[in-house]
Design an enzyme around this catalytic site. Structure first.
Site, PDB file in Angstrom:
ATOM      1  N   CYS A   2      -6.730  -2.794  10.396  1.00  0.00           N
ATOM      2  CA  CYS A   2      -6.245  -2.519  11.753  1.00  0.00           C
ATOM      3  C   CYS A   2      -4.892  -3.179  12.012  1.00  0.00           C
ATOM      4  CB  CYS A   2      -7.220  -3.061  12.780  1.00  0.00           C
ATOM      5  SG  CYS A   2      -8.885  -2.447  12.586  1.00  0.00           S
ATOM      6  N   ARG A  27      -0.677  -0.457   6.424  1.00  0.00           N
ATOM      7  CA  ARG A  27      -1.856  -1.317   6.306  1.00  0.00           C
ATOM      8  C   ARG A  27      -3.126  -0.499   6.064  1.00  0.00           C
ATOM      9  NH1 ARG A  27      -0.950  -6.429   9.221  1.00  0.00           N
ATOM     10  NH2 ARG A  27      -3.120  -6.453   9.834  1.00  0.00           N
ATOM     11  N   TRP A  74      -8.853   0.785  11.379  1.00  0.00           N
ATOM     12  CA  TRP A  74      -9.447   1.019  10.054  1.00  0.00           C
ATOM     13  C   TRP A  74     -10.935   0.769  10.249  1.00  0.00           C
ATOM     14  CZ3 TRP A  74     -11.956  -1.947   6.202  1.00  0.00           C
ATOM     15  CH2 TRP A  74     -11.949  -1.380   4.923  1.00  0.00           C
ATOM     16  N   GLU A 482      -6.031  -3.807 -14.385  1.00  0.00           N
ATOM     17  CA  GLU A 482      -5.091  -3.481 -13.320  1.00  0.00           C
ATOM     18  C   GLU A 482      -4.686  -2.004 -13.409  1.00  0.00           C
ATOM     19  OE1 GLU A 482      -4.247  -4.647 -10.642  1.00  0.00           O
ATOM     20  OE2 GLU A 482      -2.297  -3.781 -10.160  1.00  0.00           O
ATOM     21  N   LYS A 486      -5.294   0.727 -10.446  1.00  0.00           N
ATOM     22  CA  LYS A 486      -4.205   1.543  -9.891  1.00  0.00           C
ATOM     23  C   LYS A 486      -4.592   3.020  -9.915  1.00  0.00           C
ATOM     24  CE  LYS A 486      -2.390  -0.770  -8.286  1.00  0.00           C
ATOM     25  NZ  LYS A 486      -2.287  -2.198  -8.182  1.00  0.00           N
ATOM     26  N   LYS A 604      -4.027  -2.163   3.322  1.00  0.00           N
ATOM     27  CA  LYS A 604      -3.103  -3.018   2.578  1.00  0.00           C
ATOM     28  C   LYS A 604      -3.548  -4.471   2.619  1.00  0.00           C
ATOM     29  CE  LYS A 604       0.552  -4.080   0.276  1.00  0.00           C
ATOM     30  NZ  LYS A 604       0.430  -3.827  -1.172  1.00  0.00           N
TER      31      LYS A 604
HETATM   32  C1  AGP Z   1      -4.126  -3.651  -4.997  1.00  0.00           C
HETATM   33  O1  AGP Z   1      -3.512  -2.491  -5.414  1.00  0.00           O
HETATM   34  C2  AGP Z   1      -5.059  -3.537  -3.912  1.00  0.00           C
HETATM   35  N1  AGP Z   1      -4.529  -2.824  -2.833  1.00  0.00           N
HETATM   36  C3  AGP Z   1      -5.946  -4.723  -3.592  1.00  0.00           C
HETATM   37  O2  AGP Z   1      -6.779  -4.874  -4.689  1.00  0.00           O
HETATM   38  C4  AGP Z   1      -5.306  -6.084  -3.244  1.00  0.00           C
HETATM   39  O3  AGP Z   1      -4.691  -6.629  -4.359  1.00  0.00           O
HETATM   40  C5  AGP Z   1      -6.416  -7.013  -2.699  1.00  0.00           C
HETATM   41  O4  AGP Z   1      -6.930  -6.472  -1.524  1.00  0.00           O
HETATM   42  C6  AGP Z   1      -5.928  -8.419  -2.459  1.00  0.00           C
HETATM   43  O5  AGP Z   1      -4.896  -8.454  -1.522  1.00  0.00           O
HETATM   44  P1  AGP Z   1      -3.964  -9.714  -1.369  1.00  0.00           P
HETATM   45  O6  AGP Z   1      -3.197  -9.863  -2.640  1.00  0.00           O
HETATM   46  O7  AGP Z   1      -3.083  -9.401  -0.199  1.00  0.00           O
HETATM   47  O8  AGP Z   1      -4.848 -10.894  -1.123  1.00  0.00           O
END
Ligand code: AGP
Length: 609
Positions: A2, A27, A74, A482, A486, A604
């Protein structure tokens, strides 16, 4: 997750609120809404879907006013729907926008129902607005009513509040969810993050946990968690309004992939004097803290967790210091042991991930004396709550899929490996070698970006696939993880990563001509082992795509495609091999026509548990 925007000004605030919401779109959200107090009325508009839908709705009625709050939601409690979208309003008098989760909402809901409140949504937020409405029956002071109401809330919240009978007052408060106040000339704003307000101000006050602010046109009065009047200093943000724009790139994600040479240079800038890493880069007393360290515990989520997994290999192999890592959401409930002399390292792009923050607090409760945050957002909660800090300086990352934040986390983690390793016998030679490799990264990443067209062609083989496997060994196993994350998050293709040696213990059963197997195969001591694993896949008809050092003698085969990578040293190799996997997911997602920067269901910054 949100997003909140609010404003009080002598001009119409609706365009400011809408622009702010658009800047918070990254976000992740599923509905948007806005409430304005004007001419003794409270006007509210809400819409499921994109902010532009809300904008169109508002244009129909030409709503305007000098004070208002707005929100991108959200969904947590209740599906995405207009009824569940914020602001929530009680009896046309009070409107609230909320980030976070109210844990005792059911109990409050039952109490309120018992005294006649009717609910129009399934959200946990509606109880807040009802509480404030109820409190206003005993006082004509909106600030007092909010203060009384939040005493009853358990959980996390950032709130923006306006009320029909208080047209000159905007209330903002936070506990566990971030909120900033933007300071304009004769006007004030609130937002979940500074990005929302950059077109109107670069001056911000960062509310601390438990703060409640009363904002009027000419002043801000802030009370802390103990109800003391406090000053929160105004800080100038270095970000410009256009630093969160994507320029000529089709998507933020692509821009952020291409930002990486520059971002890594920024991450290293000023951290060395005469080619020697300065420990003060982690904080003025970092050297004294590092002298006490006997082991490391890393806590993080998602992509940041993957960075920590790579760092564990580095800490143990290069620095010779014991290192554990755990997903933050598990750590916080596991009652782990924190031995004396543990440095708790949290890794987070946003610095607002609720699980990572809670894990840090848990570690402190369990006796951790030293904490260090690797983070990209200087004003974040994680930075404020950590003893030592290493900023990754990747610049704003808007695409939900983390790219440059990850590679800058890895680069800064290598700096930490050097600093700690010095105490555990990391030789001068190895330190110098790692340092010079770090400085070679921007050029090497540029070279890998040249493979973009080739990788784009490759992506065409994926568009129709349902599943994919990613393989790696050693420090490249987390890179495979990773890569899989992705691909999942932006193309919605199911992807899993395995350490290649684990294949024969189960996943090999999945291999057939329909299963692409992406393998990260740098030229290191595990290469021969990895080649055997590749043979196991090839012999069973699996479709292999292998990212491999160009100096190795290997050519394409019927079911093996080799993408040749520039030669790279072992220590920085995981950073380099990340780039083609980012490009691959990006191009697959574009082909599939997904919303690359705001993939479905994701946020995000995950500020709720
Ligand atoms: C990564 O592509 C993701 N969107 C997600 O896994 C992210 O890395 C995770 O939510 C942790 O976020 P942060 O690094 O802001 O703590």
């Amino acid at each position: 997750m949100c997003g909140i925007v609010g404003a009080i000004a002598q001009r119409n605030v609706v365009p400011i609120l809408i622009e702010g919401l658009k800047r918070l779109e990254y976000r992740g959200y599923d509905s948007a809404g806005l409430a304005i107090v004007e001419d003794g009325q409270l006007y509210r508009k809400r819409e499921v879907g994109k902010v532009r839908g809300l904008e169109a709705l508002i244009a129909q009625d030409a709503i305007q006013g000098n004070i208002g709050i707005a929100h991108t939601r959200w969904a947590t409690h209740g599906k995405p729907s207009t009824a569940n979208a914020h602001p929530h309003v009680c009896r046309d008098k009070v409107a609230v926008v909320h980030n976070g989760i109210i844990e005792n909402h059911e109990q409050l809901r039952n109490n309120q129902k018992a005294v006649g409140y009717e609910f129009t949504s399934e959200t946990d937020t509606e109880v807040i607005v009802n509480e404030i409405y109820g409190a206003l029956e005993n006082t004509d002071n909106l600030l007092g009513a909010v203060k009384e109401s939040i005493k009853k809330l358990e959980g996390a919240y950032a709130l923006g509040v306006v009320a029909k009978d208080h047209p000159n007052t905007l209330i903002a408060c936070r506990k566990g969810s971030p909120l900033v106040i933007g300071v304009g000339i004769g006007e004030y704003f609130i937002a979940s993050d500074v990005a929302a307000l950059l077109p109107v101000t670069q001056r911000f006050m960062f509310l601390e946990d438990g703060d409640v602010a009363e904002i009027t046109i000419d002043k801000v009065v802030i009370y802390d968690k103990d109800d003391n009047l406090v000053d929160r200093s105004i800080k100038e943000s270095q970000l410009k309004a256009d630093s969160v724009e994507k320029g000529l790139y089709r998507h933020y994600m692509l821009k952020e992939i291409y930002d990486q040479p520059w971002a890594i240079s920024e991450a290293l800038e000023g951290r060395f004097i005469d080619n020697r890493l300065q420990e003060s880069a982690f904080g003025h007393n970092a050297g004294e803290v590092f002298d006490q360290i006997e082991s490391i515990q890393i806590l993080a989520c998602g992509t940041s967790y993957h960075a920590g997994l790579v760092a564990r290999y580095w800490f143990e192999k290069l620095a010779k210091v014991p290192c554990n890592i755990e997903v933050a959401s598990e750590y916080r409930y596991r009652k782990p042991i924190v031995p004396p002399g543990t440095l708790v390292v949290t890794i987070s792009q946003s610095g607002e991930t609720a699980d990572t923050l809670a894990a840090l607090q848990e570690a402190k409760k369990l006796g951790a004396k030293y904490s260090l945050a690797i983070c990209n957002v200087p004003e974040s909660s994680l930075v404020r709550e950590s003893d030592l800090v290493m900023m990754t300086r990747a610049g704003p990352e808007i695409g939900v899929a983390s790219t440059k934040a990850f590679t800058t986390q890895l680069a800064t983690l290598l700096l930490l490996v050097i600093a700690i390793g010095r105490r555990f016998g990391l030789t001068k030679e190895l330190e110098n070698k790692i340092s010079s490799e770090l400085f070679s990264l921007p050029g090497k990443i540029e070279a890998v970006l040249q493979l973009d067209d080739k990788i784009k062609q490759l992506s065409e083989q994926f568009a129709e696939k349902q599943h994919a496997l990613f393989l790696g060994r050693g420090t490249h196993y987390p890179i495979a993880m990773e890569g899989a994350l992705k691909l999942k998050e932006i193309s919605y293709i199911h992807a899993e990563a395995y350490p290649a040696g684990e294949l024969k213990h189960g996943p090999l059963a999945l291999i057939d001509a329909e299963m692409p197997v992406i393998t990260v195969a740098p030229n290191n001591s595990l290469l021969e082992k990895l080649k055997s694993n590749i043979q196991e896949v090839s012999a069973r008809g699996g479709q292999l795509i292998v990212f491999m050092d160009e100096t190795l003698a290997a050519e394409n085969d019927v079911n093996v495609q080799i993408i040749k990578m520039p030669p790279v040293e072992n220590e920085i190799s995981p950073i380099i091999y990340t780039i083609p996997l980012q490009l691959l997911s990006y191009h697959v997602a574009v082909l599939k026509g997904t919303d690359v920067d705001q993939p479905r269901n994701l946020a995000k910054s995950v500020t709720v548990e």
